[in-house]
Design a protein around this motif. Sequence first.
Motif, PDB file in Angstrom:
ATOM      1  N   ALA A   1      78.650  81.891  77.118  1.00 42.03           N
ATOM      2  CA  ALA A   1      78.775  81.085  78.337  1.00 42.03           C
ATOM      3  C   ALA A   1      77.408  80.596  78.795  1.00 42.03           C
ATOM      4  O   ALA A   1      77.262  79.450  79.230  1.00 42.03           O
ATOM      5  N   GLY A   2      76.385  81.470  78.676  1.00 43.40           N
ATOM      6  CA  GLY A   2      75.033  81.084  79.057  1.00 43.40           C
ATOM      7  C   GLY A   2      74.533  79.925  78.200  1.00 43.40           C
ATOM      8  O   GLY A   2      73.953  78.972  78.707  1.00 43.40           O
TER       9      GLY A   2
ATOM     10  N   LEU B   1      79.301  86.521  77.623  1.00 37.88           N
ATOM     11  CA  LEU B   1      78.320  86.058  78.607  1.00 37.88           C
ATOM     12  C   LEU B   1      77.216  85.249  77.947  1.00 37.88           C
ATOM     13  O   LEU B   1      76.776  84.233  78.497  1.00 37.88           O
TER      14      LEU B   1
ATOM     15  N   GLY C   1      81.429  77.989  80.220  1.00 34.77           N
ATOM     16  CA  GLY C   1      80.034  77.860  80.650  1.00 34.77           C
ATOM     17  C   GLY C   1      79.655  76.406  80.860  1.00 34.77           C
ATOM     18  O   GLY C   1      79.021  76.046  81.852  1.00 34.77           O
TER      19      GLY C   1
ATOM     20  N   ALA D   1      85.161  89.058  80.915  1.00 37.82           N
ATOM     21  CA  ALA D   1      84.067  89.973  80.568  1.00 37.82           C
ATOM     22  C   ALA D   1      84.340  91.359  81.135  1.00 37.82           C
ATOM     23  O   ALA D   1      84.151  92.384  80.456  1.00 37.82           O
TER      24      ALA D   1
ATOM     25  N   ILE E   1      85.273  83.587  83.381  1.00 38.07           N
ATOM     26  CA  ILE E   1      84.315  84.335  82.559  1.00 38.07           C
ATOM     27  C   ILE E   1      84.214  85.764  83.075  1.00 38.07           C
ATOM     28  O   ILE E   1      84.274  86.727  82.304  1.00 38.07           O
ATOM     29  N   LEU E   2      84.058  85.890  84.402  1.00 35.63           N
ATOM     30  CA  LEU E   2      83.894  87.213  85.010  1.00 35.63           C
ATOM     31  C   LEU E   2      85.083  88.114  84.691  1.00 35.63           C
ATOM     32  O   LEU E   2      84.926  89.259  84.269  1.00 35.63           O
TER      33      LEU E   2
END
Lengths: 304, 353
Positions: A239-240, A236, A256, A284, A280-281
């Motif tokens: 990706a951020g 995360l 991201g 993760a 991503i979700l």
Amino acid sequence: MSGTETMTWREYLSTDTITSGRQATAQRLYWGTRSFFSSPLAVFGLVVILLLAIMAIFAPWIATHDPLVQNLARDLEPPSAQNWLGTDEFGRDIFSRIVHGSRISLYIVMLVSVIVAPIGLVIGMTAGYFGGWTDRVLMRITDIFLSFPSLILALAFAAALGPGIENAVIAIALTAWPPIARLARAETLTTRAADYIAAARVSGAGAPRILWRHILPICIPSVVVRITLNMAGIMLTAAGLGFLGLGAQPPSPEWGAMTSAGRRFMIDSWWVVTMPGMAILIVALAFNLFGDGLRDLLDPRQSR
Amino acid sequence: MQTMSRTDASPRHRYWSNLVSATGFVGSIVVTLFGLLVLTFVIGRMMPVDPVLAIVGDEASQATYDRVYARLGLDQPLYVQFFRFVSDVLRGDFGVALVSGRPVVEDIIRVFPATIELGTISIILGAGLGIPLGVLAAVRRNKLPDYLVRFLSLLAYSTPTFWFGLMGLLLFYAYLGWSGGTGRVEVYYSGLVSPITGFLLIDSILVGEWDVFWSALRNIWLPATVLGLNSMAYIARMTRSFMIDQLGQEYVVTARIKGLSQRQVIWRHAFRNIRVQLVTIVALAYGGLLEGAVLIETVFSWPGFGGYLTSNLMMGDMNAVMACTLLVGVLFIALNILSDILYRVFDPRTRAA
């Protein structure tokens, strides 16, 4: 299985009278694995991670299109038989980009974990074993790093180092080691006073040998669990950073960055943003579920 | 056991040991703050953007360059630069933000209320939902509600905040029209209410601009919900584990045997004992919101601290980035200290020995 030729594997693995260290380990692994596989969520996590690994390794064969080739005649096409997840603003196939992007995600997650584990272990074990001023200084440094929210510290480091995947890895690693160090220190503190450590010391073992041979094996399981659980966070954060433009740079299919690029076209073409974010979700979530399952297997004390 | 140790500790002895632990406490805070300064300074010096070029531009002569270089103190050895940095910071001087041309401190004071407003609503949502969910999960442990709450919080932990914000905009703004767009209010209302407290929801009521108030409310609920999701997951998880600890205690069994109703056992007995722990958790979650704010403010073009930080990161504005990083660190430490003190003051169990 000394002396009990009639004992079957099942008895060996389930008897209450354990005769050797090896049997104890075997029993723990056997029952742990069984409980891991009896939890559908943990298995789901494992399967997704395996699929991700396969996707990353065989990306060029799985992808239906080249992830970088533009086709402006077919830009922002909705999902169809030809482009399973639609196309982006340059007409690139989103499915193929996500498949290739898995390499970047996996690369970042693995590299950060491999960097962070030894650093955290060395600092934590040294602090815990030697105590006193060593402990105080090392833990103070750890606390300073912990006093920042990790994304903001990673942002500052990434900005200072300049954008790019390697720098993102360094930035995330710089923020990810403190919890590992804390954990390793706590484990060391609890084992340091054990009789077998005293015995090793009496028989002339030096600090490096004791740390390496006797304390490290105790720390490994909980550190592995912790790192697995951290992998979701690393994903995360990476990706951020990519979303903010500080991680992987545009043509590269980092998830991201893909989300960020798709923002402008989101209202008319929902798939441009939805698909990479969903990837991503899912990944993760898989890391989190797998980590929870692994904790029950390797570190039963911490599970509830 | 506790009463035993109390009787043999004389008041004077207690006074001294309190003083010693307080000194240690303050000392560790000072050391942490100093470390924070070092870390911020290092980050500031590592910035790839040449601060001199950022001021004078590409076309300045070498002489101008050298003069600015010297005025910024960059010709001095590093420890002198660090000393100057620390003394500036102690005087509250963070230099001038290159982009806005105003002192960084002024900029931060201007943008901060927007973040506080967003964060406060988020934490109200996060705690308001997280605590009941956590209690529910603990009471129905290993039943369906527990599994649902645990899965929900895991899902929240796994969701990329920025993507969730975009999805929210897509659904509630573009498709359903239930939410305003980006920014704090609709464009045609912006600047209508001059800041009094800086909190738009309060200011608009103070001056009686109800249209602005409703517009602000329409714009804030979505980013606040998205931002509050993570703190909700965290608070629910912690509440659950605190409650499980309490429900396993003997006094709960006693209360049950006495014939108290389930509601009385849960809320009058068990929940009362975790209130202090919850306050500390909520304080920490409030700090954690700063992290999400960086991404959410970028997604929603929210003119707050997070947006300010990221836009300056992009421009390589060293002064602003250093000030923001330092501020976040100090806020985090302050919240930690606050929760520590709350714990000591309100929970007599931690005061023993």
